[in-house]
Scaffold this motif. Structure first.
Motif, PDB file in Angstrom:
ATOM      1  N   GLY A 172      45.196 -35.553   8.894  1.00 48.01           N
ATOM      2  CA  GLY A 172      46.547 -34.989   9.154  1.00 48.01           C
ATOM      3  C   GLY A 172      47.316 -35.725   9.986  1.00 48.01           C
ATOM      4  O   GLY A 172      47.780 -35.341  10.896  1.00 48.01           O
ATOM      5  N   ALA A 294      50.741 -31.242   7.161  1.00 51.29           N
ATOM      6  CA  ALA A 294      49.827 -32.138   7.881  1.00 51.29           C
ATOM      7  C   ALA A 294      49.233 -33.128   7.011  1.00 51.29           C
ATOM      8  O   ALA A 294      49.097 -34.308   7.097  1.00 51.29           O
ATOM      9  CB  ALA A 294      48.879 -31.490   8.941  1.00 51.29           C
ATOM     10  N   ALA A 295      48.805 -32.822   5.991  1.00 48.16           N
ATOM     11  CA  ALA A 295      48.004 -33.365   4.845  1.00 48.16           C
ATOM     12  C   ALA A 295      49.001 -34.421   3.931  1.00 48.16           C
ATOM     13  O   ALA A 295      48.446 -35.705   3.635  1.00 48.16           O
ATOM     14  CB  ALA A 295      47.269 -32.416   3.972  1.00 48.16           C
TER      15      ALA A 295
END
Length: 482
Positions: A172, A294-295
């Protein structure tokens, strides 16, 4: 038997890849060997486990491979890479030939140009400068490697290199993870490498060694299939596409530099300002699957940066890119073989990780003394060296152990950004062993042999990176990420 099968499969993969066999065939074959020793279903592992791992890699990183290769090809065909290289050479001159080559390579690769594109521009420039300066030509590959394959790949914050993008979905993070530590690592790599090359040049002058004999018959790296197959797993550009397209007259250096600035600048704005403020509520919808901002945010930042830079490059060089369709087609095609080659290595890693015997490997890696940072560095080092690919080794390590390291980091209060930087620098050390496709290609382009030039490559690309890695781990363990 299962562990023995993994070792035999890995040994076969390394041996045949070194002999020039295509990873596209070797990776699934080796995966099936490992599965057979474990008495696991072969077809299920090939069509489900192997292809699932490979497909995930393609789904995550195909846009970066595609846009990165396209940007590099357009920079080459517009004459921008040549303009930057000549500018460095003119300003620093033959007296600083090594520094000229290193900085020219660093500038273009940090801006997003594939190192293979840089090789074919920098090699003749280095030969010319070294000849005028009386610097041994055997040092040219190490100088080019220092500028293109070390700190701009793994250390400098914001680099759009695929290696710097791979940890982002796992941790992330963004391309600017642990910027302070990254800059320190970059300075160590650059300083140590320049010290070694300067020392080697002075020693050669004391011995009366000049430029040396002109290179013999060079191997055409763009047409040699064995070199092409090795290079495919090393970086994101297919050598066969380099001769395609039409190269126009070199632009003014400011025009040449601007797209590189755009890459870094847009990436920074996207990473620090745009993505964090984005409304990500739509990602909770079922159609997007189990993902978070975040990914994917880090990858999105790099994609937008490369896309904007490509548009900028085309607008600035529209008249120079007289065969723009051919250049675009060549750039797009250049991304396919490297993408599928690395994805095949990732598929092999997915099969190995799914075997019962891999639990013993995981336990051994995590039990290495020194904590998660040390074991992560060792894991990425070893896998990158065995596969001959920093991106392949890094992805396999994070696919199999990434979640485990993230949980350990959370328990021990380690910033995921520190994991990111350690993983990337770790993958960029032992990947430069003799069988690495970038090393083989660089030597072929420079007309040098392993015997002549590989020792200097080891010092600047491996030892310097290891010193930087140790420094990052020590600082990160002491004061944390910054």
């Amino acid at each position: 038997m299962g562990l023995l099968g993994i070792l035999i499969a890995l040994a076969a993969l390394i041996w045949f890849a070194y002999r020039g066999w295509s990873v596209l065939l070797l990776a699934p074959a080796a995966a099936l060997v490992a599965a057979a020793f474990a008495r696991e279903p072969l077809l299920a592992h090939w069509t489900v486990t192997f292809m699932g791992g490979a497909a995930r890699f393609v789904a995550q990183f195909f846009p970066i491979f595609l846009l990165g290769a396209l940007f590099g090809k357009l920079m080459d065909d517009s004459g921008s890479v040549t303009a930057i290289a000549h500018f460095m050479a003119d300003k620093l001159g033959p007296r600083r030939a090594i520094l000229s080559v290193v900085l020219a390579g660093a500038f273009v690769t940090y801006g997003g140009v594939s190192l293979f594109v840089a090789f074919f521009v920098l090699a003749p420039m280095a030969q010319q400068l070294f000849r005028k300066a009386g610097t041994p030509r055997r040092l040219a590959p190490a100088a080019i490697a220092l500028g293109t394959s070390t700190f701009t790949m793994s250390a400098l914050p914001g680099t759009p290199a695929i290696q710097n993008a791979i940890p982002m979905p796992f941790f992330g993070t963004t391309a600017f993870a642990a910027p302070g530590l990254g800059v320190i690592a970059a300075l160590i790599m650059l300083g140590f490498g320049m010290w070694w090359l300067g020392r080697a040049e002075r020693a050669a002058r004391r011995r009366g060694e000049g430029f040396g004999e002109e290179p013999g018959v060079r191997i055409d790296a763009t047409e040699n299939q064995a070199i092409r197959d090795r290079a495919a797993v090393a970086r994101e550009f297919d050598l066969a596409e380099i001769p395609h397209g039409h190269r126009g007259a070199a632009p003014h250096v400011l025009v040449a530099i601007l797209p590189l600035i755009v890459v870094v600048g847009v990436n920074l704005v996207m990473s620090l300002l745009v993505i964090p403020r984005m409304d990500d509520s739509f990602l909770s919808e079922e159609r997007w699957g189990p993902t978070t901002l975040a990914a994917v945010g880090g990858v999105w930042s790099v994609i937008v940066a490369l896309a904007v830079a490509i548009l900028t490059l085309i607008l600035l060089n529209w008249r120079r890119l007289t065969e723009i369709r051919e250049s675009v087609d060549a750039g797009a095609t250049a991304s396919v073989l490297p993408l599928l080659s690395v994805a095949s290595l990732v598929g092999f890693g997915a099969v190995v990780a799914a075997l019962p015997a891999f639990a013993a490997v995981r336990t051994w890696v995590l039990s290495i003394e020194g904590g998660p940072l040390v074991s992560l560095a060792i894991a990425t080092n070893v896998l990158a060296s065995l596969t001959g690919s920093a991106s392949g080794g890094l992805t396999i390590a994070l696919d199999t152990l990434g979640e485990t390291y993230l949980r350990l980091a959370e328990k021990q209060g380690i910033d995921p950004a520190l994991l990111h930087r350690v993983a990337v620098i770790g993958a960029g050390t032992l990947d430069s062993l003799p069988h690495n496709g970038a090393v083989v290609t660089l030597l072929a382009v420079c007309g040098c042999t392993h015997k002549e030039s590989y020792l200097d490559i080891v010092v600047v690309a491996i030892l310097g990176a290891i010193l930087a890695l140790v420094a990052v781990i020590v600082l990160g363990s002491t004061v944390g990420s910054f």
